[in-house]
Design an enzyme around this catalytic site. Structure first.
Site, mmCIF file in Angstrom:
data_model
loop_
_atom_site.group_PDB
_atom_site.id
_atom_site.type_symbol
_atom_site.label_atom_id
_atom_site.label_comp_id
_atom_site.label_asym_id
_atom_site.label_seq_id
_atom_site.Cartn_x
_atom_site.Cartn_y
_atom_site.Cartn_z
ATOM 1 N N CYS A 1 98.297 54.897 158.158
ATOM 2 C CA CYS A 1 97.582 56.147 157.478
ATOM 3 C C CYS A 1 97.996 57.231 157.922
ATOM 4 C CB CYS A 1 96.240 55.833 158.125
ATOM 5 S SG CYS A 1 95.030 56.657 157.161
ATOM 6 N N GLU B 1 94.864 47.566 162.724
ATOM 7 C CA GLU B 1 94.469 47.481 164.051
ATOM 8 C C GLU B 1 92.968 47.464 164.184
ATOM 9 O OE1 GLU B 1 95.515 50.097 162.499
ATOM 10 O OE2 GLU B 1 94.728 51.942 162.947
ATOM 11 N N HIS C 1 94.086 50.403 158.067
ATOM 12 C CA HIS C 1 94.180 50.077 159.399
ATOM 13 C C HIS C 1 94.292 48.850 159.688
ATOM 14 C CE1 HIS C 1 93.601 54.510 160.596
ATOM 15 N NE2 HIS C 1 93.192 54.584 159.339
HETATM 16 N N1 LIG Z 1 92.642 57.421 158.894
HETATM 17 C C1 LIG Z 1 93.825 58.351 158.930
HETATM 18 O O1 LIG Z 1 94.659 58.337 159.671
HETATM 19 C C2 LIG Z 1 93.622 59.648 157.868
HETATM 20 C C3 LIG Z 1 94.817 60.283 157.713
HETATM 21 C C4 LIG Z 1 94.295 61.561 156.919
HETATM 22 N N2 LIG Z 1 94.456 61.395 155.222
HETATM 23 C C5 LIG Z 1 95.326 62.755 157.399
HETATM 24 O O2 LIG Z 1 96.094 63.249 156.539
HETATM 25 O O3 LIG Z 1 95.074 63.141 158.398
#
Ligand SMILES: NC(=O)CC[C@H](N)C(=O)O
Length: 244
Positions: free
Chosen positions: A78, A198, A196
């Protein structure tokens, strides 16, 4: 060998717990010098702009870029995916520093804000090939990014359809084709997922990443450097003493 988990912000504890479930040790990384003690690194989800500011404050970017360039396995989930991308759109005003290394363009909040978070069953053939298990993986997407385009060296490992009503940058011309966003890729030593793993009980992505780590460890340890610091193939041939 321990797996480093960048522990500035976000879901680093969950990654360490997932590693523990598969018998691996995760080490929290907050300082550049700590990177010397690990051969791989997970960059967790969180808030990428905040993570970037904390990484700047800790002067971590040069060491993180060096770590990626050295070919050590790095997995970004992410916000970690955003960190590793060479190009990112949808950033906050003022932008954010990236580590780079992954030849792709990522949209920072492709699927929208927190309330657009969702779960989806993803087809993950490469993970099934290497780790077995069911054909799909439950992807947890939280204010998730997505990859808009990838370079020639990047292998797409998973994608997810999105509603045709969604307007994205570089809208595809042929409205007929089902629109899919790329959400998992691999490029050499770099693995990146927009979701995610995790946060689920399914540890196949962690096992897959651990295999990447072992492959690098084995490759680096396969060059035997005997006592005296020379590689086996460089060492002059020494006849064994013959006792008469
Ligand atoms: N769950 C996440 O890590 C979200 C990331 C988010 N889109 C950001 O730019 O921070």
């Amino acid at each position: 060998m321990a797996v480093g988990v960048l522990a500035l912000q976000g879901s680093f504890n969950e990654h360490i717990a997932a590693l523990r479930r598969i018998g691996a040790r995760g080490v929290e990384i907050r300082k550049a010098e700590q990177l010397q003690n690990v051969t791989s690194l997970i960059i967790p989800g969180g808030e990428s702009t905040t993570m970037a500011k904390l990484a700047e404050l800790n002067n971590l970017f040069p060491a993180l870029r060096e770590f990626v360039k050295m070919g050590k396995p790095v997995w970004g989930t992410c916000a970690g995916l955003i960190f590793l991308a060479d190009r990112a759109t949808g950033q906050k005003i003022g932008g954010q520093e990236l580590i780079g290394g992954l030849d792709c363009t990522v949209h920072r909040n492709f699927f929208g804000s927190q309330i657009q978070s969702f779960e989806a069953d993803l087809l993950v053939p490469e993970i099934v090939l290497k780790e077995g298990g069911p054909p799909s993986f439950r992807g947890v997407f939280i204010r998730a990014p997505a990859i808009l385009e990838v370079g020639p060296e990047v292998e797409v490992l998973a994608d997810v359809p999105y509603p045709s009503s969604k307007i994205i940058i570089q809208e595809q011309e042929d409205a007929g084709s089902p629109k899919k966003a790329i959400v998992a890729v691999k490029q050499g030593n770099i693995l990146a997922t927009a979701f995610h793993p995790e946060l689920t009980a399914d540890t196949r992505w962690h096992s897959y990443f651990l295999k990447m780590t072992t492959e690098v460890d084995e490759a680096s340890s396969s060059i035997i450097i005997p006592y005296g610091g020379q590689r086996s193939y460089e060492q002059p041939k020494i006849d064994l003493p013959v006792y008469q």
